[in-house]
Design a protein around this motif. Structure first.
Motif, PDB file in Angstrom:
ATOM      1  N   ALA A 180       8.182  98.966 -73.602  1.00 46.45           N
ATOM      2  CA  ALA A 180       8.473  98.808 -72.175  1.00 46.45           C
ATOM      3  C   ALA A 180       8.731  97.347 -71.817  1.00 46.45           C
ATOM      4  N   MET A 181       7.935  96.448 -72.376  1.00 44.70           N
ATOM      5  CA  MET A 181       8.106  95.010 -72.091  1.00 44.70           C
ATOM      6  C   MET A 181       9.491  94.527 -72.506  1.00 44.70           C
ATOM      7  N   ILE A 182       9.907  94.933 -73.689  1.00 44.33           N
ATOM      8  CA  ILE A 182      11.211  94.505 -74.180  1.00 44.33           C
ATOM      9  C   ILE A 182      12.317  95.012 -73.264  1.00 44.33           C
ATOM     10  N   ALA A 183      12.244  96.275 -72.890  1.00 38.47           N
ATOM     11  CA  ALA A 183      13.270  96.852 -72.019  1.00 38.47           C
ATOM     12  C   ALA A 183      13.302  96.146 -70.667  1.00 38.47           C
ATOM     13  N   ALA A 184      12.128  95.898 -70.099  1.00 37.95           N
ATOM     14  CA  ALA A 184      12.073  95.252 -68.786  1.00 37.95           C
ATOM     15  C   ALA A 184      12.608  93.824 -68.849  1.00 37.95           C
TER      16      ALA A 184
ATOM     17  N   GLY B 123      14.233  88.292 -80.605  1.00 34.45           N
ATOM     18  CA  GLY B 123      14.608  88.903 -81.879  1.00 34.45           C
ATOM     19  C   GLY B 123      13.547  88.672 -82.929  1.00 34.45           C
ATOM     20  N   ARG B 124      13.608  89.423 -84.016  1.00 32.40           N
ATOM     21  CA  ARG B 124      12.576  89.333 -85.048  1.00 32.40           C
ATOM     22  C   ARG B 124      12.418  87.915 -85.588  1.00 32.40           C
TER      23      ARG B 124
ATOM     24  N   TYR C 139      10.840  85.798 -82.962  1.00 34.86           N
ATOM     25  CA  TYR C 139       9.438  86.187 -82.810  1.00 34.86           C
ATOM     26  C   TYR C 139       8.596  85.527 -83.899  1.00 34.86           C
ATOM     27  N   ASP C 140       9.069  85.596 -85.145  1.00 36.91           N
ATOM     28  CA  ASP C 140       8.324  84.984 -86.247  1.00 36.91           C
ATOM     29  C   ASP C 140       8.184  83.484 -86.056  1.00 36.91           C
ATOM     30  N   ASP C 141       9.262  82.843 -85.582  1.00 38.96           N
ATOM     31  CA  ASP C 141       9.216  81.397 -85.333  1.00 38.96           C
ATOM     32  C   ASP C 141       8.178  81.061 -84.273  1.00 38.96           C
ATOM     33  N   GLU C 142       8.131  81.876 -83.208  1.00 32.72           N
ATOM     34  CA  GLU C 142       7.173  81.624 -82.130  1.00 32.72           C
ATOM     35  C   GLU C 142       5.746  81.795 -82.626  1.00 32.72           C
TER      36      GLU C 142
END
Length: 304
Positions: free
Chosen positions: A178-182, A291-292, A295-298
């Motif tokens: 849901a978070m991603i979609a929003a 993106g993946r 996300y990994d970098d963060e």
């Protein structure tokens, strides 16, 4: 004018019961969809497994082939029925879900089809999270005994309104989806679902409100009507939550249609009053909508 929901939209949730006859289920759905359209609905939603009984024993028997698309009427009568309903109703139609068989992989899926007012297929969502639970003395259910999971988040553009996301039932329990979609610009999250009489009173409304308050968008849950003669007893209570998590409308358990008016002003008002979107701390925790690789970098930056 809202950047997310550009013009107001009237939503209808069609709460129908599904019996053993697929033709009767499709005819009943058509009647209710046309009734919703006659009352001004512009986005119409059907429940999970609206064309068949719900249960692992039924998925293979009622499964239809959707690929390659478009399928023939013999391969998927439900696909063609939904397309025709969308054309007749002149509305966007989120076709609940149907059991699907991929003949190449021999895998079964729980699949939602969304059509434009011109009857064009806009999106296909295969249920991502399978309903495998065991509540001692209450209910045990394992969709994964028969079904395979989908692997995508489904975001749909609905001009002139904006973007929405569609997911199915158990998907609602996973807030990341849901978070991603929003965060990718959806004004509403639609969940055709069939919670049961054990989990329904506990979590159905709560999950709808949780996804709404977390993301400050509209959330709509569309259930089958309850049939106590069936092997699976759906909770019913189809509902719509606004961006402040207020329940705008809620059905009971019987067959019915409920309506709600969605406005961009309510989203803007909510986000101005409680400005979560400008207060998130992605220096402390990662953004799940990235993106993946990002996300990994963060995560790496936070852990350093």
């Amino acid at each position: 004018m809202s950047n997310l929901l550009k013009v107001s939209a009237k939503v209808a949730l069609v709460q129908v019961a599904s019996g053993a006859s697929k033709p009767k289920n499709l005819a009943n759905a058509r009647n209710k969809v046309l009734e919703a359209a006659s009352n001004g609905a512009q986005i119409i939603v059907l429940p999970e497994c609206f064309n068949s009984p719900y249960g692992c024993d039924y998925f293979p028997e009622y499964a239809e082939t959707l690929l390659p698309s478009p399928p023939t009427k013999e391969q998927s009568p439900s696909f063609h029925a939904l397309s025709a309903m969308a054309i007749e109703s002149k509305a966007y139609l989120i076709g609940g879900s149907i059991p699907e068989l991929d003949t190449k992989t021999k895998k079964y899926y729980n699949t939602s089809l969304t059509f434009s007012p011109k009857g064009r297929l806009l999106a296909t969502h295969r249920k991502v999270h399978l309903f495998d639970i065991d509540i001692p003395g209450k209910i045990t259910f394992r969709e994964s005994d028969v079904l395979s999971p989908g692997n995508q988040i489904t975001i749909i553009d609905m001009p002139p309104y904006g973007k929405v996301a569609v997911a199915i039932c158990y998907d609602i329990r996973f807030p990341e989806l849901a978070m991603i979609a929003a965060r990718r610009g959806c004004f509403a999250l639609f969940y055709p679902g069939a919670f049961n009489t054990t989990t329904g009173p506990l979590h159905w409304k709560l999950q709808g409100q949780a996804r709404a308050v977390d993301n400050q968008v509209y959330v709509a849950l569309c259930s089958p009507a309850r049939d106590m003669s069936a092997t699976y007893h759906a909770w019913g209570h189809s509902l719509v939550c606004d961006p402040m998590a207020e329940v705008l409308v809620e059905a009971e358990e019987k067959e019915t249609i409920v309506y709600a008016e969605l406005t961009g002003e309510k989203i803007e008002e909510t986000r101005k009053a409680i400005p979560l979107y400008g207060q998130r701390r992605f220096d402390v925790y990662p953004d799940v909508s990235a993106g993946r690789a990002s996300y990994d970098d963060e995560v790496d930056k936070i852990l350093v």
